[in-house]
Design a protein around this motif. Structure first.
Motif, PDB file in Angstrom:
ATOM      1  N   PHE A 366      19.786  -2.890  67.581  1.00 16.48           N
ATOM      2  CA  PHE A 366      20.443  -4.136  67.198  1.00 16.48           C
ATOM      3  C   PHE A 366      20.414  -4.322  65.680  1.00 16.48           C
ATOM      4  N   THR A 367      19.225  -4.333  65.083  1.00 18.44           N
ATOM      5  CA  THR A 367      19.152  -4.543  63.642  1.00 18.44           C
ATOM      6  C   THR A 367      18.396  -3.401  62.974  1.00 18.44           C
ATOM      7  N   THR A 382      15.403  -5.253  68.746  1.00 20.50           N
ATOM      8  CA  THR A 382      16.187  -4.467  69.699  1.00 20.50           C
ATOM      9  C   THR A 382      16.596  -5.368  70.859  1.00 20.50           C
ATOM     10  N   LEU A 383      17.505  -4.862  71.694  1.00 16.90           N
ATOM     11  CA  LEU A 383      17.976  -5.605  72.867  1.00 16.90           C
ATOM     12  C   LEU A 383      17.241  -5.130  74.106  1.00 16.90           C
ATOM     13  N   GLU A 394      25.168  -7.631  64.065  1.00 15.84           N
ATOM     14  CA  GLU A 394      24.003  -7.081  63.365  1.00 15.84           C
ATOM     15  C   GLU A 394      23.737  -7.825  62.059  1.00 15.84           C
ATOM     16  N   PHE A 435      16.037 -10.361  73.515  1.00 19.70           N
ATOM     17  CA  PHE A 435      15.670  -9.723  72.252  1.00 19.70           C
ATOM     18  C   PHE A 435      14.199  -9.305  72.283  1.00 19.70           C
TER      19      PHE A 435
END
Length: 527
Positions: A366-367, A382-383, A394, A435
């Motif tokens: 995710f990031t 993260t997811l 993002e 998340f």
């Protein structure tokens, strides 16, 4: 938030479908005499959707993906190298990393053997993966594919052959045109357009055809018995109204595709049985008195046949388990409205749970790794499930993370993690559980070595980061929370750093040459 995609891998369709079959079989054994008979055919239909359609529904109720299979090859291990990039957000310098934050991270096992042990070998030894199944899954995939398609073709061939045999028998059928009893009964049921045939090669009434289903009656039956005719026609018309032939055709397709799964074959047997009992119940619902039930049971006995016939090929009035059906008919009582309402709720809830019970593998990335000079910890989010977050997700998420980090004064990783997930939940209107925040300790270089010096860890040469412990050469060094590892072949002491949850050193454990733990590590090293 619910995310619907068509990306369920076949092996997960098999896994989730098999699990659903097992659950319904258990429920059926416990509740089959307590629930209306229409419940279980509907649940079987939901399972057919799971087995045939690769849909994936991701929701807060979704089951986590239990395992993933990557074909044709797994990713190979590579040395972790920290690559720093600096991005400007709101006038402040923030750090993003493409790998875990490390002050220094080396390929430990490769250094242990002085380069004699390759990264690949070290990876297999460290992770415990079997080399065969990580190096050659493509071969396994080819073998399974080679076995699957012949099985599918053979199963489809057998079923088509059975269908052909019955089609040949039905070719010589005669259309019943002038039987006023049959015509009147069909008009009474608003099914006057249905064609009825007689055939001397069948032993029991049946319905054949998908688009324009037809009723076939055995020539041997007594056409002068109006009550028998009424029961037979009512039963077969009920099959047509409920679309049972289409339902069974879909089951046959499922058997061809999942020919290797014994649970699917068991399901086909119970589904055919449940459809017959559900049809009996639907017919009995039209009658009110006990005499009507007994009369219907006698009609069933009159048309009972011996032997077996592929009940999935046609919807029929009778089958070999006639005793069970007669017993069920005689015990039949019209279900109270409350029971029917609860049954409908049971079906709806079960269908929702089954439909959203699994999701396809998704990319958890995710990031990037985000850190700020105002916070002691860096964060990568993260997811935990597949979810659609809209455009520029993002960048929006990273901005939220930096805002939380700039406002945080606790330097407590648990508090920071909760605040980040809550802020992301508000930003994207998704539950916070979607998340996962992975926090890592980030320290300024000089601050780090000042902290080490307080515990006897110093750098003899300020030009590099090699440490000595109270004058001894360090062979292995591990600061796990910081993600810092060093290793060399020569040395007289192994060092392990222990930190508390806030990232402060609480202990330095040293294993010297001659210690049991030091010798054990040396032995494992060279094995």
């Amino acid at each position: 938030m619910i995310n619907f995609t068509m990306n369920m891998p076949f092996y997960l369709m098999i896994f989730y479908g098999s699990m659903m079959i097992a659950i319904v079989l258990v429920l059926r054994s416990l509740l089959k005499n307590k629930l209306p008979k229409f419940v279980f055919p509907i649940l079987w239909g939901v399972i057919l959707l799971r087995l045939l359609i690769p849909f994936s529904v991701s929701s807060p109720l979704s089951m986590k993906v239990p395992f993933t299979i990557n074909f044709p090859l797994m990713e190979q291990a590579t040395t972790a190298i920290a690559v720093d990039e600096y991005v400007l957000y709101d006038g402040s310098i923030s750090q993003t990393q493409n790998s875990s934050p490390t002050v220094e991270m080396a390929d430990t096992d490769a250094l242990m053997a002085g380069g004699a042990i390759s990264q690949e070998t070290a990876y297999y030894e460290e992770t415990g993966y079997s080399r065969y199944f990580t190096e050659y899954p493509g071969m396994l995939w080819r073998i399974l594919t080679f076995l699957y398609f012949p099985g599918l073709i053979i199963t489809a061939g057998i079923l088509l052959y059975q269908k052909y045999r019955y089609s040949v028998r039905l070719k010589d059928s005669l259309l019943v045109e002038h039987n006023e009893t049959i015509n009147a009964l069909l008009r009474e049921m608003n099914m006057g357009h249905i064609l009825v045939f007689t055939n001397d090669q069948i032993a029991s009434p049946l319905v054949s055809g998908l688009i324009a289903p037809k009723i076939y009656l055995p020539t041997r039956m007594d056409f002068n018995n109006k009550e028998l005719l009424r029961h037979i026609l009512c039963h077969e018309v009920m099959h047509i109204r409920r679309g049972d032939n289409l339902f069974k055709f879909i089951m046959l397709v499922t058997l061809c595709i999942h020919w290797f799964n014994p649970l699917v074959w068991i399901m086909s047997r119970y589904m055919a049985s449940d459809m017959e009992t559900a049809c009996d119940e639907a017919v009995l619902r039209l009658y009110q008195d006990e005499d009507a039930k007994k009369s219907y049971a006698f009609s069933l006995l009159a048309m009972a046949i011996t032997g077996s016939r592929p009940t999935l090929l046609y919807s029929a009035f009778s089958k070999t388990a006639v005793e069970r059906r007669v017993s069920s008919i005689l015990r039949y009582k019209k279900a109270p409205v409350l029971v029917i309402a609860l049954s409908i709720c049971f079906v709806l809830c079960g269908s929702v749970v089954f439909a959203t019970g699994g999701q396809a593998p998704f990319d958890p990335y995710f990031t990037s790794f985000c850190s700020s000079d105002t916070c002691r910890f860096g964060v990568r989010v993260t997811l935990t499930r597949g979810v659609s977050l809209g455009e520029n997700a993002e960048r929006r998420a990273e901005q939220v993370i930096f805002d939380v980090m700039h406002e945080d004064t606790s330097n407590d990783p648990d508090v920071l993690s909760d605040r980040i997930k809550k802020a992301l939940s508000e930003e994207f209107h998704v539950e916070a559980g979607a998340f996962a925040a992975d926090l890592s300790l980030i320290l300024d270089r000089e601050e780090l070595f000042e902290e080490y010096a307080k515990w006897g860890l110093v750098r003899p040469n300020m030009q590099n980061d090699t440490l000595r412990y109270n004058g001894e050469t360090i062979r292995r060094f591990s600061d796990e929370m910081l993600g810092r590892y060093q290793s060399q072949q020569e040395g007289t002491v192994d060092i392990t750093i222990t930190r508390d949850r806030l990232g402060y050193i609480t202990a330095v454990t040293a294993f010297h040459a001659g210690d049991a733990e030091y010798d054990r590590r040396t032995h494992n090293w060279y094995d």
